[in-house]
Scaffold this motif. Structure first.
Motif, mmCIF file in Angstrom:
data_model
loop_
_atom_site.group_PDB
_atom_site.id
_atom_site.type_symbol
_atom_site.label_atom_id
_atom_site.label_comp_id
_atom_site.label_asym_id
_atom_site.label_seq_id
_atom_site.Cartn_x
_atom_site.Cartn_y
_atom_site.Cartn_z
ATOM 1 N N TYR A 262 -11.450 6.314 0.520
ATOM 2 C CA TYR A 262 -10.670 7.194 1.393
ATOM 3 C C TYR A 262 -11.501 7.630 2.608
ATOM 4 O O TYR A 262 -11.016 7.584 3.748
ATOM 5 N N VAL A 263 -12.731 8.034 2.370
ATOM 6 C CA VAL A 263 -13.606 8.470 3.465
ATOM 7 C C VAL A 263 -13.804 7.346 4.475
ATOM 8 O O VAL A 263 -13.901 7.574 5.691
ATOM 9 N N GLN A 264 -13.836 6.112 4.004
ATOM 10 C CA GLN A 264 -14.030 4.954 4.877
ATOM 11 C C GLN A 264 -12.747 4.537 5.594
ATOM 12 O O GLN A 264 -12.754 3.561 6.358
ATOM 13 N N GLY A 265 -11.671 5.240 5.348
ATOM 14 C CA GLY A 265 -10.406 4.929 6.021
ATOM 15 C C GLY A 265 -9.636 3.787 5.400
ATOM 16 O O GLY A 265 -8.705 3.264 6.021
ATOM 17 N N ARG A 266 -9.992 3.418 4.177
ATOM 18 C CA ARG A 266 -9.297 2.328 3.494
ATOM 19 C C ARG A 266 -8.140 2.888 2.683
ATOM 20 O O ARG A 266 -8.066 4.084 2.420
ATOM 21 N N GLY A 267 -7.241 2.013 2.248
ATOM 22 C CA GLY A 267 -6.095 2.487 1.499
ATOM 23 C C GLY A 267 -5.460 1.424 0.628
ATOM 24 O O GLY A 267 -5.620 0.224 0.864
ATOM 25 N N SER A 268 -4.710 1.876 -0.385
ATOM 26 C CA SER A 268 -3.979 0.969 -1.276
ATOM 27 C C SER A 268 -2.577 0.700 -0.763
ATOM 28 O O SER A 268 -1.884 -0.184 -1.267
ATOM 29 N N VAL A 269 -2.137 1.485 0.237
ATOM 30 C CA VAL A 269 -0.799 1.335 0.789
ATOM 31 C C VAL A 269 -0.881 1.600 2.288
ATOM 32 O O VAL A 269 -1.763 2.325 2.756
ATOM 33 N N HIS A 270 0.016 0.979 3.040
ATOM 34 C CA HIS A 270 0.036 1.158 4.497
ATOM 35 C C HIS A 270 1.382 1.754 4.874
ATOM 36 O O HIS A 270 2.435 1.160 4.628
ATOM 37 N N THR A 271 1.343 2.950 5.431
ATOM 38 C CA THR A 271 2.582 3.626 5.791
ATOM 39 C C THR A 271 2.393 4.398 7.084
ATOM 40 O O THR A 271 1.327 4.954 7.343
ATOM 41 N N ARG A 272 3.430 4.401 7.914
ATOM 42 C CA ARG A 272 3.391 5.103 9.198
ATOM 43 C C ARG A 272 2.161 4.702 10.019
ATOM 44 O O ARG A 272 1.447 5.524 10.576
ATOM 45 N N ASN A 273 1.895 3.393 10.020
ATOM 46 C CA ASN A 273 0.801 2.824 10.804
ATOM 47 C C ASN A 273 -0.568 3.360 10.389
ATOM 48 O O ASN A 273 -1.495 3.456 11.197
ATOM 49 N N ASP A 274 -0.703 3.679 9.128
ATOM 50 C CA ASP A 274 -1.974 4.211 8.649
ATOM 51 C C ASP A 274 -2.199 3.767 7.208
ATOM 52 O O ASP A 274 -1.251 3.590 6.442
ATOM 53 N N ASN A 275 -3.478 3.572 6.841
ATOM 54 C CA ASN A 275 -3.820 3.298 5.452
ATOM 55 C C ASN A 275 -3.826 4.596 4.659
ATOM 56 O O ASN A 275 -4.361 5.613 5.121
ATOM 57 N N LYS A 276 -3.267 4.557 3.468
ATOM 58 C CA LYS A 276 -3.231 5.732 2.606
ATOM 59 C C LYS A 276 -3.820 5.372 1.237
ATOM 60 O O LYS A 276 -3.389 4.403 0.612
ATOM 61 N N MET A 277 -4.778 6.186 0.784
ATOM 62 C CA MET A 277 -5.400 5.951 -0.519
ATOM 63 C C MET A 277 -4.654 6.770 -1.577
ATOM 64 O O MET A 277 -5.113 7.812 -2.032
#
Length: 346
Positions: A262-277
Motif C-alpha cells: 500500500y505504501v508503495q502505491g500498489r494495489g489488488s484492484v484498480h478503481t477510479r483511475n487508482d490502485n487500491k490495496m
C-alpha cells in the motif's frame, strides 16, 4: 606399499568430504513454505435463478446474458489463476469471496485446472441479498479443520444484511490456527453508510479475536479478505487494530502483511483511475517470531499473471475483469489474488 597408503588417504578424504557435504546440506536445507491466499472472484454466479436472492441478472435471459458458455469460461479462468498462486503447488489455504453457492465451488475444484489438487470446501450461505458468499478451499493433507461457523455481523441499520464472516479452526501442519474469511460491505451510493457498515464488521471481528487472545495470548490467527478499506484507514488501524508494525511487543495488534504494498502505491484492484490495496492478509504476532509456524518475511505478493491483465490501453496492467458494467469482457476478475507464505521453524 606407498600406492596402498595413497589409496587409503584418497578414500578417507573422499568419505570425509562427502560427510561434510551431507552435513552442510542437512543444516542449510530450508523448511518447505506453504501458500495462504485470498481471491475475490468477481460475481461467480451459476446460471440458475435462485428466488431467494437477487441474481436474475446472471441468468441466460438476464442483463448479463449469463449462459452456460460464459459460466464455463468463468470457472476455467478463475481456476487457471488459482492454479498458479504461489508456485507450482498452488495455495494450501485459499479464502474466496463473491461466490454464489456450493455448486460453483464444486465446479471450481473439479475443473481440469484444479482437480489434481483435491481441494476440500467450507462454505455457508450468507444473508447477502445478492447471494454473494465467502468460502475456504484447503488442501486436506496440510490443513485439518476442527471447527467452523458463520459469524453474523450486527449492522447499525435495520433491514440491512451482508456477508457473514467465516471462522475456521483447525490444525495447519499439526499446529492449531484460526482462519477468518471476510468480505466487508462496499460503498454503494453513500460513503458514510459504507464506513459505518465496515466499522460494524471490524468491531465484530475484533471481538472474536479478543475472546481468543484472552484464552490464549499466543493463539495463531490469520485474517483473509476484501475489506473494502486500505491498510492505513481508521477502520483497519483503530477499530480492527491491524497495522504495518511487525514489532511483537504490540501483541494485541494484527500485522498487515500488505502494508508495504500500500505504501508503495500498489494495489489488488484498480478503481477510479487508482490502485487500491483492498485485499489483504493479516496475522497475529505469534507468526512473527520463535518456533513453529512462521510468516516468511517478504513473501506477501499480489498475484498478477500477465494473462489476467489488460495488456494495452488506458487500463494496461490492471485486472482483466469479466464485466465492465453489463459489457461482457470475458476476463478473470476485477481483483488480483494476494498471498503470503508460511513455514515451520524448529
Amino acid at each position: 606399499m606407498r600406492y596402498g597408503i595413497k589409496t587409503f588417504f584418497f578414500l578417507f578424504t573422499l568419505t570425509f568430504l562427502s560427510g561434510c557435504a551431507s552435513l552442510t546440506s542437512s543444516i542449510t536445507r530450508k523448511p518447505k513454505p506453504y501458500t495462504v491466499a485470498f481471491y475475490n472472484t468477481e460475481s461467480l454466479y451459476d446460471t440458475v435463478n435462485d428466488p431467494k436472492v437477487d441474481d436474475e441478472g446472471f441468468t441466460p435471459t438476464g442483463l448479463m446474458k449469463w449462459d452456460e458458455s460464459r459460466y464455463k469460461t468463468k470457472i476455467k479462468n478463475v481456476a487457471t489463476v488459482i492454479a498458479g498462486i504461489g508456485g507450482k503447488d498452488g495455495p494450501a489455504i485459499l479464502g474466496l469471496s463473491e461466490v454464489e453457492n456450493r455448486r460453483v465451488l464444486d465446479d471450481l475444484v473439479n475443473s481440469p485446472e484444479l482437480r489434481k489438487r483435491r481441494y476440500s470446501i467450507i462454505h455457508y450461505d450468507s444473508p447477502d441479498p445478492e447471494g454473494m458468499d465467502v468460502a475456504l478451499l484447503y488442501n486436506p493433507r496440510v490443513f485439518k479443520p476442527t471447527a467452523q461457523k458463520s459469524l453474523p455481523v450486527r449492522f447499525p441499520e435495520r433491514n440491512f444484511a451482508s456477508r457473514d464472516i467465516l471462522q475456521v479452526k483447525g490444525n495447519l501442519l499439526g499446529e492449531p490456527v484460526t482462519i477468518y474469511v471476510n468480505h466487508w460491505p462496499e460503498d454503494k451510493g453513500s460513503t458514510s453508510l459504507g464506513d459505518s457498515r465496515r466499522r460494524a464488521a471490524a468491531a465484530e471481528l475484533r471481538r472474536q479475536i479478543d475472546a481468543q487472545r484472552k484464552a490464549d495470548k499466543n493463539v495463531r490467527i490469520m485474517v483473509l479478505g476484501d475489506f473494502a478499506e486500505e491498510p492505513r484507514s481508521t477502520v483497519m488501524e483503530q477499530v480492527l487494530r491491524a497495522t504495518g508494525r511487525p514489532d511483537p511487543a504490540f501483541q494485541d495488534e494484527l500485522y498487515n502483511t500488505f502494508y508495504i504494498w500500500y505504501v508503495q502505491g500498489r494495489g489488488s484492484v484498480h478503481t477510479r483511475n487508482d490502485n487500491k490495496m483492498l485485499d489483504q492478509v493479516l496475522l497475529s504476532k505469534s507468526f512473527l517470531g520463535g518456533e513453529g509456524l512462521q510468516f516468511v518475511r517478504g513473501s506477501a505478493t499480489i498475484h498478477a499473471p500477465e494473462f489476467a491483465k489488460f495488456t494495452f490501453g488506458k487500463y494496461k496492467d490492471t485486472p482483466r475483469r469479466t464485466f465492465s458494467g453489463s459489457l461482457y469482457l470475458g476476463g478473470y476478475s476485477d481483483h488480483f489474488p494476494v498471498y503470503i507464505k508460511l513455514q515451520q521453524i524448529k
